[in-house]
Design an enzyme around this catalytic site. Structure first.
Site, PDB file in Angstrom:
ATOM      1  CG  ASP A  67     -13.918 -32.116   7.666  1.00  0.00           C
ATOM      2  OD1 ASP A  67     -13.758 -32.121   8.897  1.00  0.00           O
ATOM      3  OD2 ASP A  67     -13.750 -31.099   6.970  1.00  0.00           O
ATOM      4  CG  ASN A 136     -11.474 -23.129  -1.245  1.00  0.00           C
ATOM      5  OD1 ASN A 136     -12.056 -23.237  -0.166  1.00  0.00           O
ATOM      6  ND2 ASN A 136     -10.860 -24.138  -1.833  1.00  0.00           N
ATOM      7  CG  HIS A 138     -12.945 -25.648   2.110  1.00  0.00           C
ATOM      8  ND1 HIS A 138     -11.634 -25.612   1.713  1.00  0.00           N
ATOM      9  CD2 HIS A 138     -12.896 -25.729   3.457  1.00  0.00           C
ATOM     10  CE1 HIS A 138     -10.842 -25.675   2.767  1.00  0.00           C
ATOM     11  NE2 HIS A 138     -11.583 -25.747   3.837  1.00  0.00           N
ATOM     12  CD  GLU A 143     -11.224 -28.001  -1.276  1.00  0.00           C
ATOM     13  OE1 GLU A 143     -11.641 -26.845  -1.063  1.00  0.00           O
ATOM     14  OE2 GLU A 143     -10.053 -28.355  -1.027  1.00  0.00           O
TER      15      GLU A 143
HETATM   16  C1  GLP Z   1     -10.164 -27.187   7.110  1.00  0.00           C
HETATM   17  C2  GLP Z   1     -11.449 -27.860   7.616  1.00  0.00           C
HETATM   18  C3  GLP Z   1     -12.623 -26.914   7.535  1.00  0.00           C
HETATM   19  C4  GLP Z   1     -12.256 -25.581   8.144  1.00  0.00           C
HETATM   20  C5  GLP Z   1     -11.123 -24.959   7.375  1.00  0.00           C
HETATM   21  C6  GLP Z   1     -10.728 -23.579   7.857  1.00  0.00           C
HETATM   22  O1  GLP Z   1     -10.037 -27.226   5.740  1.00  0.00           O
HETATM   23  N1  GLP Z   1     -11.765 -29.046   6.895  1.00  0.00           N
HETATM   24  O2  GLP Z   1     -13.722 -27.507   8.210  1.00  0.00           O
HETATM   25  O3  GLP Z   1     -13.373 -24.727   8.152  1.00  0.00           O
HETATM   26  O4  GLP Z   1     -10.015 -25.829   7.509  1.00  0.00           O
HETATM   27  O5  GLP Z   1      -9.846 -23.682   8.919  1.00  0.00           O
HETATM   28  P1  GLP Z   1      -9.369 -22.492   9.825  1.00  0.00           P
HETATM   29  O6  GLP Z   1     -10.465 -22.269  10.809  1.00  0.00           O
HETATM   30  O7  GLP Z   1      -8.118 -23.009  10.468  1.00  0.00           O
HETATM   31  O8  GLP Z   1      -9.137 -21.318   8.941  1.00  0.00           O
END
Ligand code: GLP
Length: 241
Positions: A67, A136, A138, A143
């Site tokens: 992404d 959540n 995702h 989402e």
């Molecule tokens: C962002 C990214 C996700 C990732 C998420 C969790 O939203 N788009 O790909 O998994 O953050 O991030 P973290 O690993 O910092 O908790």
């Protein structure tokens, strides 16, 4: 599903990196699906160490990222393009032309989503898709929704995601409200999926995703239907399962 348990974040990161390292050793021209967020950083560090020790060669590896924020140029230090260069690409011998991310500056969403889907298809399929997980549920930026989105699409980020990601920006107003993300069908098409999770705050969603009902309200729950999923977590993230 296979579960890899690390005692600590570092231990989990090393063990998860073993999976990607083995993939690259066995197939030097692997297609790796890569992820951002704070969780994969330790895994990337471990890959860089192995490259520096002469254990890994990335010269034929190709990557597609999950992404990218919409509206951020690649050189913005909060863009996922910048993140990947800073945390991995600039420290290994991967060819820049073999790395792919959505273009956050393309304003024509339809055009960009079609372009990125074509880029992924041209690689011939993802060998291992790395994922983090949002609170959540995702994955990428898919989402919670009423249905599982399929290909690359533009998403409006949920307030909870904006809140969670504000720690990386000067203020919450600077957090982009939209992002381009690979869809669930694309993620599920990978031959192997490696999801990394760390910390007590992820324990509940890890349990819900892998042991609760499969529902688009918890996007990661779809992974229960994938034949080759590895969940790598530290003791805290796996504490409820
Ligand atoms: C962002 C990214 C996700 C990732 C998420 C969790 O939203 N788009 O790909 O998994 O953050 O991030 P973290 O690993 O910092 O908790």
């Amino acid at each position: 599903m296979r579960i890899i348990k690390g005692t600590t974040y570092e231990d989990m990161s090393r063990k998860a990196a073993d999976v990607l390292a083995a993939q690259v050793l066995l197939k030097p021209n692997s297609v790796l699906g890569l992820a951002t967020g704070s969780t994969p950083i330790g895994l990337y560090k471990s890959l860089i160490e192995r490259y520096n020790n002469g254990e890994l060669d990335f010269s034929a590896v190709r990557t597609v990222n999950l992404d990218e924020y919409r509206g951020l140029p690649a050189d913005n230090d909060q863009s996922y393009n910048y993140f990947m260069h800073h945390n991995l690409f600039d420290h290994i011998n991967i060819k820049p032309e073999n790395t792919h991310l959505p273009n956050g500056l393309e304003t024509d969403a339809e055009k960009e989503c079609a372009r990125y889907d074509a880029v992924i298809a041209a690689q011939g399929g993802v060998d291992v898709q790395l994922l983090g997980i949002g609170h959540n549920g995702h994955i990428g930026f898919n989402e919670p929704a009423d249905h599982f989105p399929t290909g690359t699409h533009l998403v409006d980020l949920q307030q909870s995601t904006i809140e969670a990601n504000k720690r990386f920006f000067a203020s919450i107003d600077d957090v982009p409200r939209q992002a381009y993300t690979m869809g669930i069908r694309t993620i599920m098409s990978a031959k192997c999926i490696l999801l990394v999770a760390s910390g007590k705050d992820k324990a509940e969603i890890v349990k819900k995703s892998f042991f609760g009902p499969v529902t688009p309200q918890v996007p990661a729950s779809i992974l229960q239907l994938h034949p080759n999923v590895i969940l790598a977590g530290d003791a805290d993230a796996l504490s409820l399962i």
